[in-house]
Design a protein around this motif. Structure first.
Motif, PDB file in Angstrom:
ATOM      1  N   UNK A   1       0.833  -1.206   0.000  1.00 35.59           N
ATOM      2  CA  UNK A   1       0.000   0.000   0.000  1.00 35.59           C
ATOM      3  C   UNK A   1       0.868   1.257   0.000  1.00 35.59           C
ATOM      4  N   UNK A   2       1.926   1.251   0.803  1.00 37.47           N
ATOM      5  CA  UNK A   2       2.850   2.396   0.831  1.00 37.47           C
ATOM      6  C   UNK A   2       3.542   2.568  -0.520  1.00 37.47           C
ATOM      7  N   UNK A   3       3.956   1.449  -1.112  1.00 35.26           N
ATOM      8  CA  UNK A   3       4.603   1.508  -2.426  1.00 35.26           C
ATOM      9  C   UNK A   3       3.641   2.051  -3.475  1.00 35.26           C
ATOM     10  N   UNK A   4       2.392   1.608  -3.440  1.00 38.32           N
ATOM     11  CA  UNK A   4       1.385   2.102  -4.390  1.00 38.32           C
ATOM     12  C   UNK A   4       1.180   3.602  -4.219  1.00 38.32           C
TER      13      UNK A   4
ATOM     14  N   UNK B   1      -2.852   0.892  -8.775  1.00 45.36           N
ATOM     15  CA  UNK B   1      -1.467   0.439  -8.645  1.00 45.36           C
ATOM     16  C   UNK B   1      -1.377  -0.665  -7.593  1.00 45.36           C
ATOM     17  N   UNK B   2      -2.062  -0.483  -6.473  1.00 47.63           N
ATOM     18  CA  UNK B   2      -2.053  -1.488  -5.409  1.00 47.63           C
ATOM     19  C   UNK B   2      -2.595  -2.820  -5.929  1.00 47.63           C
ATOM     20  N   UNK B   3      -3.653  -2.777  -6.705  1.00 46.38           N
ATOM     21  CA  UNK B   3      -4.217  -3.999  -7.270  1.00 46.38           C
ATOM     22  C   UNK B   3      -3.252  -4.705  -8.196  1.00 46.38           C
ATOM     23  N   UNK B   4      -2.588  -3.944  -9.047  1.00 48.33           N
ATOM     24  CA  UNK B   4      -1.613  -4.537  -9.975  1.00 48.33           C
ATOM     25  C   UNK B   4      -0.439  -5.141  -9.197  1.00 48.33           C
ATOM     26  N   UNK B   5       0.049  -4.427  -8.195  1.00 46.15           N
ATOM     27  CA  UNK B   5       1.162  -4.947  -7.394  1.00 46.15           C
ATOM     28  C   UNK B   5       0.768  -6.218  -6.646  1.00 46.15           C
TER      29      UNK B   5
ATOM     30  N   UNK C   1      -1.512  -8.407  -7.536  1.00 50.00           N
ATOM     31  CA  UNK C   1      -1.566  -9.478  -8.531  1.00 50.00           C
ATOM     32  C   UNK C   1      -0.156  -9.915  -8.942  1.00 50.00           C
ATOM     33  N   UNK C   2       0.769  -8.965  -9.068  1.00 54.88           N
ATOM     34  CA  UNK C   2       2.140  -9.284  -9.442  1.00 54.88           C
ATOM     35  C   UNK C   2       2.780 -10.200  -8.398  1.00 54.88           C
ATOM     36  N   UNK C   3       2.607  -9.869  -7.125  1.00 59.83           N
ATOM     37  CA  UNK C   3       3.178 -10.687  -6.050  1.00 59.83           C
ATOM     38  C   UNK C   3       2.619 -12.102  -6.116  1.00 59.83           C
ATOM     39  N   UNK C   4       1.314 -12.226  -6.267  1.00 60.62           N
ATOM     40  CA  UNK C   4       0.691 -13.558  -6.345  1.00 60.62           C
ATOM     41  C   UNK C   4       1.212 -14.346  -7.541  1.00 60.62           C
ATOM     42  N   UNK C   5       1.383 -13.692  -8.667  1.00 59.24           N
ATOM     43  CA  UNK C   5       1.869 -14.371  -9.863  1.00 59.24           C
ATOM     44  C   UNK C   5       3.335 -14.779  -9.723  1.00 59.24           C
ATOM     45  N   UNK C   6       4.158 -13.929  -9.118  1.00 59.75           N
ATOM     46  CA  UNK C   6       5.559 -14.289  -8.896  1.00 59.75           C
ATOM     47  C   UNK C   6       5.638 -15.498  -7.974  1.00 59.75           C
ATOM     48  N   UNK C   7       4.815 -15.520  -6.926  1.00 61.67           N
ATOM     49  CA  UNK C   7       4.795 -16.682  -6.035  1.00 61.67           C
ATOM     50  C   UNK C   7       4.375 -17.940  -6.794  1.00 61.67           C
ATOM     51  N   UNK C   8       3.313 -17.837  -7.560  1.00 63.80           N
ATOM     52  CA  UNK C   8       2.801 -18.983  -8.320  1.00 63.80           C
ATOM     53  C   UNK C   8       3.863 -19.525  -9.276  1.00 63.80           C
TER      54      UNK C   8
END
Length: 145
Positions: free
Chosen positions: A33-36, A51-55, A57-64
């Motif tokens: 949230x702070x980064x967004x 931006x928070x939503x995209x970030x 999703x990015x974290x979840x995809x990197x983990x996956x």
């Protein structure tokens, strides 16, 4: 500016017992949230929420992807992958993943403009100050330099 503190390595098995080393001082931690919010303040047409939503999703995809053995490269930052520590087996037949793989970790290897040799040119450091130690606490921190 990255602040650092000094500590003395007094471990029994230290390569240079008593030597002083620098380590980054604990600093501010930004969550997604702070980064967004920070990113949204950079004259972008996207709101903090988008931006928070995209970030997220990015974290979840990197983990996956990393859990599937895929390395994920974010240019000029890092390549993320899963690594592990294992113990050896005498033969291929004796190797057992459940027994020989001891630990798993997330690896982040710097890429592009964030490679270690280029960081030295960009990073500014400053001594943060002395450690304040009470009489009840040890005067050194036992950890690897």
């Amino acid at each position: 500016m990255i602040y650092y503190k000094l500590y003395q390595d007094n471990r029994r098995n230290a390569a240079n017992p008593g030597a002083w080393y620098a380590r980054p001082a604990a600093g501010q931690v930004y969550d997604l949230e702070d980064l967004a919010e920070h990113m949204a303040a950079h004259d972008t047409p996207f709101s903090k929420g988008v931006i928070y939503g995209v970030l997220t999703d990015m974290v979840e995809c990197i983990q996956e992807l990393t859990l599937q053995g895929v390395s994920v490269k974010i240019p000029d930052l890092a390549i993320f992958s899963v690594g592990f520590k294992s113990t050896g087996a005498e033969t291929v037949k004796e190797f057992n993943a459940a027994e020989n793989i001891k630990a798993y970790k997330l690896r982040a290897r710097a890429t592009g403009q964030y490679k270690p040799q280029l960081l030295k040119q960009k990073v500014n450091v400053r001594h943060y100050g002395e450690y304040k130690v009470s009489t009840d606490e040890p005067t050194t921190e036992p950890s690897e330099p």
